[in-house]
Design an enzyme around this catalytic site. Structure first.
Site, PDB file in Angstrom:
ATOM      1  N   ASP A   1      29.348 104.931  76.715  1.00  0.00           N
ATOM      2  CA  ASP A   1      28.089 105.042  76.323  1.00  0.00           C
ATOM      3  C   ASP A   1      26.982 105.336  77.192  1.00  0.00           C
ATOM      4  OD1 ASP A   1      28.938 104.383  73.781  1.00  0.00           O
ATOM      5  OD2 ASP A   1      28.699 102.277  73.907  1.00  0.00           O
TER       6      ASP A   1
ATOM      7  N   ASP B   1      28.846 108.371  68.577  1.00  0.00           N
ATOM      8  CA  ASP B   1      28.407 107.073  67.703  1.00  0.00           C
ATOM      9  C   ASP B   1      27.360 107.817  66.785  1.00  0.00           C
ATOM     10  OD1 ASP B   1      29.759 105.050  68.999  1.00  0.00           O
ATOM     11  OD2 ASP B   1      28.328 104.781  70.204  1.00  0.00           O
TER      12      ASP B   1
END
Length: 198
Positions: free
Chosen positions: A145, A159
């Protein structure tokens, strides 16, 4: 001499008026779904590769003050850092989502549904690849991330694709758009229900 044969009393009349034709079925949308998934998967893998090669954990890069920044985070959980202690289960769930979307896509005729499912598929594949091939090992890999916006948990392209695709699919369902390309109108459905209860 007329060649018309008498119609049987029980024969059904076609439900079309003279000059009116039945609209053709919409084409299958699996190719659209796969193209969207492939583009988003490629973008997800590219951005993660660049971030891993150029950034160091704990050293964020500010883009818009403290509101939008890039920061490398290894996430063992689901989207937006949820369920961090269930990495292996999340891997199996992601694999099931991929299989389910592909099976649905084989008979899909709605373009908006193809877009939504393509986004979900591309995102699920992006994070699934991380879980399969990144450290600490297969089924336990941590997802990369790197986007931080305000108080929102750090996320990535995959995501975003999953969340946006899911929102689109929910909206399509609420407004009556079916995967086969048809639309269920609330008014006609209500009238049909009233006719049955009368």
């Amino acid at each position: 001499m007329s060649t018309d044969l008498p119609r049987e009393s029980g024969a059904e009349e076609p439900d079309t008026s003279p000059g009116e034709s039945v609209p053709p079925a919409q084409p299958l949308r699996l190719p659209v779904l796969l193209v969207i998934a492939a583009v988003l998967l490629g973008l997800d893998l590219l951005t993660k590769t660049i971030v891993v090669a150029t950034m160091t954990p704990g050293r964020p890069i500010d883009l818009i003050g403290d509101t939008v920044r890039l920061t490398l985070v290894r996430n063992p959980g689901a989207a937006f850092s949820m369920a961090t202690g269930m990495t292996w289960l999340l891997t199996l769930v992601a694999a099931a989502v991929v299989i389910g979307v592909i099976r649905i896509g084989r008979t899909l005729r709605s373009l908006p549904w193809a877009i939504g499912l393509g986004m979900v598929l591309g995102g699920a594949l992006g994070n699934l690849i991380d879980r399969l091939f990144r450290a600490p090992g297969p089924l336990q890999g941590h997802v990369v991330d790197f986007v931080a916006v305000g108080w929102w948990p750090v996320f990535n392209v995959a995501d975003s694709s999953i969340v946006c695709g899911a929102i689109l699919l929910v909206a399509l369902t609420v407004f009556g758009f079916e995967p086969d390309g048809t639309r269920m109108h609330r008014q006609s459905a209500a009238s049909s229900a009233e006719g049955k209860t009368a």
